[in-house]
Design a protein around this motif. Structure first.
Motif, PDB file in Angstrom:
ATOM      1  N   ALA A 197      42.286  94.059  33.244  1.00  0.00           N
ATOM      2  CA  ALA A 197      41.115  93.044  32.120  1.00  0.00           C
ATOM      3  C   ALA A 197      41.077  91.860  32.171  1.00  0.00           C
ATOM      4  O   ALA A 197      39.793  91.025  31.675  1.00  0.00           O
ATOM      5  CB  ALA A 197      41.550  93.581  30.721  1.00  0.00           C
ATOM      6  N   VAL A 198      42.132  91.075  32.756  1.00  0.00           N
ATOM      7  CA  VAL A 198      41.852  89.788  32.332  1.00  0.00           C
ATOM      8  C   VAL A 198      41.339  89.068  33.996  1.00  0.00           C
ATOM      9  O   VAL A 198      40.324  88.032  34.343  1.00  0.00           O
ATOM     10  CB  VAL A 198      43.127  88.844  32.303  1.00  0.00           C
ATOM     11  N   ALA A 237      36.908  89.924  33.568  1.00  0.00           N
ATOM     12  CA  ALA A 237      37.124  89.011  32.564  1.00  0.00           C
ATOM     13  C   ALA A 237      36.358  88.063  33.454  1.00  0.00           C
ATOM     14  O   ALA A 237      35.648  87.123  34.154  1.00  0.00           O
ATOM     15  CB  ALA A 237      37.412  88.330  31.030  1.00  0.00           C
ATOM     16  N   ALA A 296      33.420  88.346  35.759  1.00  0.00           N
ATOM     17  CA  ALA A 296      32.727  88.212  34.950  1.00  0.00           C
ATOM     18  C   ALA A 296      31.889  86.981  35.209  1.00  0.00           C
ATOM     19  O   ALA A 296      30.770  86.473  35.554  1.00  0.00           O
ATOM     20  CB  ALA A 296      32.148  89.217  33.403  1.00  0.00           C
ATOM     21  N   ILE A 297      32.759  86.318  34.702  1.00  0.00           N
ATOM     22  CA  ILE A 297      32.963  84.993  34.615  1.00  0.00           C
ATOM     23  C   ILE A 297      31.985  84.436  36.826  1.00  0.00           C
ATOM     24  O   ILE A 297      30.904  84.012  36.153  1.00  0.00           O
ATOM     25  CB  ILE A 297      34.377  83.902  34.394  1.00  0.00           C
ATOM     26  N   ILE A 309      29.250  88.524  29.757  1.00  0.00           N
ATOM     27  CA  ILE A 309      30.865  88.178  29.927  1.00  0.00           C
ATOM     28  C   ILE A 309      31.417  88.632  28.686  1.00  0.00           C
ATOM     29  O   ILE A 309      32.459  88.883  28.715  1.00  0.00           O
ATOM     30  CB  ILE A 309      31.386  87.019  30.098  1.00  0.00           C
ATOM     31  N   THR A 310      30.903  88.533  27.193  1.00  0.00           N
ATOM     32  CA  THR A 310      31.447  88.695  26.223  1.00  0.00           C
ATOM     33  C   THR A 310      32.065  89.734  26.689  1.00  0.00           C
ATOM     34  O   THR A 310      33.222  89.997  25.622  1.00  0.00           O
ATOM     35  CB  THR A 310      30.061  88.491  24.734  1.00  0.00           C
ATOM     36  N   ALA A 349      33.908  91.761  28.494  1.00  0.00           N
ATOM     37  CA  ALA A 349      35.032  91.186  29.168  1.00  0.00           C
ATOM     38  C   ALA A 349      36.195  90.119  28.529  1.00  0.00           C
ATOM     39  O   ALA A 349      37.096  90.746  28.643  1.00  0.00           O
ATOM     40  CB  ALA A 349      34.719  90.965  30.973  1.00  0.00           C
ATOM     41  N   LEU A 350      35.528  89.125  28.236  1.00  0.00           N
ATOM     42  CA  LEU A 350      36.639  88.541  27.351  1.00  0.00           C
ATOM     43  C   LEU A 350      37.386  89.185  26.277  1.00  0.00           C
ATOM     44  O   LEU A 350      38.374  88.908  26.387  1.00  0.00           O
ATOM     45  CB  LEU A 350      35.723  87.316  26.986  1.00  0.00           C
ATOM     46  N   GLU A 351      36.355  89.804  25.966  1.00  0.00           N
ATOM     47  CA  GLU A 351      36.893  90.119  24.184  1.00  0.00           C
ATOM     48  C   GLU A 351      38.611  90.970  24.976  1.00  0.00           C
ATOM     49  O   GLU A 351      39.223  91.212  24.188  1.00  0.00           O
ATOM     50  CB  GLU A 351      36.116  91.230  23.358  1.00  0.00           C
ATOM     51  N   ALA A 392      39.892  91.247  27.634  1.00  0.00           N
ATOM     52  CA  ALA A 392      40.922  90.823  28.508  1.00  0.00           C
ATOM     53  C   ALA A 392      41.982  90.269  27.073  1.00  0.00           C
ATOM     54  O   ALA A 392      43.320  90.222  27.118  1.00  0.00           O
ATOM     55  CB  ALA A 392      40.718  89.894  29.452  1.00  0.00           C
ATOM     56  N   THR A 393      41.269  89.649  26.013  1.00  0.00           N
ATOM     57  CA  THR A 393      42.376  88.727  24.869  1.00  0.00           C
ATOM     58  C   THR A 393      42.793  89.175  24.548  1.00  0.00           C
ATOM     59  O   THR A 393      43.839  89.150  23.647  1.00  0.00           O
ATOM     60  CB  THR A 393      41.130  88.256  24.462  1.00  0.00           C
TER      61      THR A 393
END
Length: 65
Positions: A15-16, A19, A22-23, A33-34, A36-38, A40-41
């Motif tokens: 997941a990281v 992300a 995506a960035i 990218i939201t 993917a970031l969510e 990953a977090t």
């Protein structure tokens, strides 16, 4: 046999990495990218709570040091 924390660490690593891709593709401030970031977090936090280190997660995602 892989344990649940091992599978969670691997999922967090992937997941990281997703992300980061995506960035790199969309830029840091693009709303695309939201998700993917969510993901990953959330997975990163869960893996850390199960005893994974940031290095474990990085290695699982195939990310450089």
């Amino acid at each position: 046999m892989r344990t649940e924390p091992d599978r969670l660490t691997q999922a967090a690593g992937h997941a990281v990495a997703a992300a980061i891709r995506a960035i790199n593709t969309h830029g840091l401030f693009d709303p695309a990218i939201t998700p993917a970031l969510e993901a990953a977090t959330a997975l990163f936090d869960l893996a850390m709570r199960c005893g994974a280190t940031a290095d474990d997660i990085r290695r699982a995602g195939g990310l450089p040091a």
